[in-house]
Design a protein around this motif. Structure first.
Motif, PDB file in Angstrom:
ATOM      1  N   SER A 170      31.966   2.423   5.589  1.00  0.00           N
ATOM      2  CA  SER A 170      31.788   2.996   6.592  1.00  0.00           C
ATOM      3  C   SER A 170      31.560   2.960   7.619  1.00  0.00           C
ATOM      4  O   SER A 170      30.599   1.323   7.749  1.00  0.00           O
ATOM      5  CB  SER A 170      30.709   3.952   5.858  1.00  0.00           C
ATOM      6  OG  SER A 170      29.974   4.247   7.355  1.00  0.00           O
ATOM      7  N   ALA A 213      29.299   3.408   9.636  1.00  0.00           N
ATOM      8  CA  ALA A 213      28.206   3.333  10.126  1.00  0.00           C
ATOM      9  C   ALA A 213      27.083   2.113   9.664  1.00  0.00           C
ATOM     10  O   ALA A 213      26.223   2.215  10.249  1.00  0.00           O
ATOM     11  CB  ALA A 213      28.011   5.178   9.476  1.00  0.00           C
ATOM     12  N   LEU A 261      26.475   8.466  14.125  1.00  0.00           N
ATOM     13  CA  LEU A 261      27.579   7.854  13.726  1.00  0.00           C
ATOM     14  C   LEU A 261      27.852   8.204  12.611  1.00  0.00           C
ATOM     15  O   LEU A 261      29.740   7.638  12.511  1.00  0.00           O
ATOM     16  CB  LEU A 261      26.806   6.426  12.657  1.00  0.00           C
ATOM     17  CG  LEU A 261      26.775   5.361  13.339  1.00  0.00           C
ATOM     18  CD1 LEU A 261      25.078   4.711  12.829  1.00  0.00           C
ATOM     19  CD2 LEU A 261      26.552   4.840  14.232  1.00  0.00           C
ATOM     20  N   THR A 262      28.572   9.224  12.306  1.00  0.00           N
ATOM     21  CA  THR A 262      29.444  10.071  11.822  1.00  0.00           C
ATOM     22  C   THR A 262      29.336  11.726  11.932  1.00  0.00           C
ATOM     23  O   THR A 262      28.050  11.948  12.501  1.00  0.00           O
ATOM     24  CB  THR A 262      28.252  10.675  10.621  1.00  0.00           C
ATOM     25  OG1 THR A 262      28.287   9.558   9.584  1.00  0.00           O
ATOM     26  CG2 THR A 262      30.019  11.121   8.820  1.00  0.00           C
ATOM     27  N   LEU A 291      19.194   6.251  12.367  1.00  0.00           N
ATOM     28  CA  LEU A 291      20.702   6.623  12.287  1.00  0.00           C
ATOM     29  C   LEU A 291      21.288   7.819  12.069  1.00  0.00           C
ATOM     30  O   LEU A 291      20.827   8.226  10.768  1.00  0.00           O
ATOM     31  CB  LEU A 291      21.104   5.713  11.117  1.00  0.00           C
ATOM     32  CG  LEU A 291      21.466   4.313  11.444  1.00  0.00           C
ATOM     33  CD1 LEU A 291      21.369   3.587  10.472  1.00  0.00           C
ATOM     34  CD2 LEU A 291      21.575   3.665  12.593  1.00  0.00           C
ATOM     35  N   ASP A 317      21.796  11.022   6.545  1.00  0.00           N
ATOM     36  CA  ASP A 317      23.203  11.793   6.255  1.00  0.00           C
ATOM     37  C   ASP A 317      22.774  13.291   5.256  1.00  0.00           C
ATOM     38  O   ASP A 317      22.637  13.072   4.373  1.00  0.00           O
ATOM     39  CB  ASP A 317      23.962  10.488   5.441  1.00  0.00           C
ATOM     40  CG  ASP A 317      25.389  11.125   5.785  1.00  0.00           C
ATOM     41  OD1 ASP A 317      25.924  11.984   5.263  1.00  0.00           O
ATOM     42  OD2 ASP A 317      26.220  10.232   6.016  1.00  0.00           O
TER      43      ASP A 317
END
Length: 458
Positions: A331, A333, A392-393, A316, A351
């Motif tokens: 979130s 995500a 995802l972000t 991810l 992240d």
């Protein structure tokens, strides 16, 4: 900016909204006392440690401390006695029934009501449902203290910019003099000021966020239609955005909307409508569409890894609810991750704003699934040994990764870009299949054959 009349301001709550409000008002020339119930937070702020990823905020806090225009105290009672205006910036989380929980608001009002000087104005800046200003006035029970509603419109990642360059300032009050005193705090900003009643101000905030959430749900539905029709959502939204009636904001598809505001505010507005005997089927549909969007992302990843998640490693990229912040509250995500974890996926995530473990990150997942996410220091570590990689972000640095290196680390060749942040042609050259949202499926029949050492996860 024009000169601002100096006021004594108390801000109750040193969270994202409260701290930004306090620091920005101090920068405008007011004397501000910011109170919080967290002793460690107050001590840290007194030393200039904000603990919040927000451009410009640390500098404003440091300047406020240096000029003695900003100080931090423990408890609302310590901030109230000398205040001309008190801003309530306390949490209003979503309760179990979807309505806003006003426990913190009411506790703060009870704490300060006997300490406020005559002529003070108490301002609800927290996002609160219709009737909260009236309830605040009832709890205060002070004819010599006015109540106003002044909702915030601050985006995480640009909160300081939004505060100092607002589109509008909304002030709800029954006493015109109280509205004038609140408006005077912002006089140097030159923004349009809307003076209205309590209820109108309260609904304005919820209506704004609910509309933005509905736009996002709408564009995600259009993105799904684009995929089925072989169209490109980027071209579609570009064509839409040129229409001045529509514009370009909040027209980017993704894995669903989330964060600390939109989910709780949409549910709270829905509950307010029901409490007043009304219905809001459009907003309910937007909320349901958002939940479905997360399920669609999970289904896309499931297909990419061979139809099942049990025992499969998935990488991810991104955990925060949007780029530019370190906030993982609600979130999308994590919502997607929780769904995959519930089906047995082993999740390895990176992240840029989340350097370490996320205790309780998958708190919505069954107990046995909550430890299925491991946070690593680099995107390459997240890709290593994964059957697929999921963006995802929308962190821009993901676009500039060494995708050939990632291709050598992945077991599979699938990259699911739920934010459309990547350059699909670059990934194609690296031998990877990049699947965006609202875009035609990649050309991948012979992708594995072109990629040396490629292994398709099954």
């Amino acid at each position: 900016m024009t000169e601002v009349f100096e006021s004594n301001v108390a801000v109750v709550g040193a969270g994202h909204v409260g701290l930004t409000t306090a620091a920005c008002l101090a920068s405008l020339g007011h004397r501000v006392v910011c109170a919080d119930v967290d002793v460690a937070k107050v001590d840290g702020l007194a030393r200039g440690q904000t603990g919040i990823r927000e451009p410009g905020l640390s500098e404003l806090v440091a300047d406020g401390l240096t000029t003695s225009r900003l100080k931090f105290v423990f408890g609302a009672a310590a901030a109230a006695p000398t205040a001309d205006v008190v801003f309530l910036c306390v949490p209003t989380p979503m309760g179990t029934d979807g309505a806003a929980d006003l426990t913190a608001v009411e506790a703060a009002v009870r704490e300060i009501r006997g300490l406020l000087p005559s002529g003070c104005v108490v301002v609800n800046k927290s996002t609160v449902p219709v009737g909260t200003a009236a309830r605040t006035a009832e709890l205060l029970d002070r004819a010599d203290v006015a109540v106003a509603s002044n909702p915030e419109f601050l985006r995480e990642g640009s909160a300081v910019e939004d505060f100092l360059n607002p589109d509008r300032i909304v002030i709800g009050a029954r006493d015109p003099g109280a509205a004038d005193r609140v408006a005077a705090l912002y006089e140097g900003l030159g923004a349009p000021v809307l003076r209205t009643g309590w209820a109108s101000a309260e609904i304005t905030k919820y209506a704004s966020n609910a509309y933005l959430a509905t736009r996002l749900s709408f564009v995600n539905s259009i993105a799904e239609l684009c995929e089925r029709a072989g169209a490109d959502i980027g071209d579609v939204t570009l064509g839409m955005g040129h229409d001045r009636r529509i514009g370009t904001s909040f027209l980017r598809p993704g894995p669903g909307w989330g964060g600390p505001c939109l989910p709780k505010d949409t549910h709270a507005l829905l509950r307010s409508a029901e409490a007043l005997g009304g219905e809001f089927p459009l907003l309910r549909a937007a909320i349901d569409t958002n939940a479905r969007q997360r399920d669609l992302v999970v289904e896309r990843v499931r297909e990419a890894v061979g139809g099942r998640f049990a025992g499969v490693r998935v990488g991810l990229l991104g955990l925060t609810f949007k780029a530019g912040t370190d906030d993982v509250r609600d979130s999308p995500a994590l919502a997607v991750a929780a769904r995959m974890a519930a089906e047995g996926a082993e999740l390895v995530a990176h992240d840029p704003a989340v350097p370490g473990p996320l205790p309780g990150a998958l708190s919505d997942a069954p107990p046995g699934d909550r430890d299925r996410i491991r946070v690593v220091e680099t995107a390459y570590a997240a890709a290593d040994g994964a059957a697929a990689l999921v963006v995802l972000t929308e962190w821009p640095e993901f676009r500039d990764l060494d995708w050939k290196r990632i291709a050598g680390l992945l077991l599979g060749e699938s990259v699911i870009d739920t934010r459309n942040v990547l350059d699909a042609s670059v990934l194609d050259e690296a031998g990877l299949s990049c699947r965006g949202v609202g875009r035609p499926a990649p050309r991948d029949p012979d992708l594995a054959a072109r990629r040396p050492g490629g292994v398709v996860a099954g």
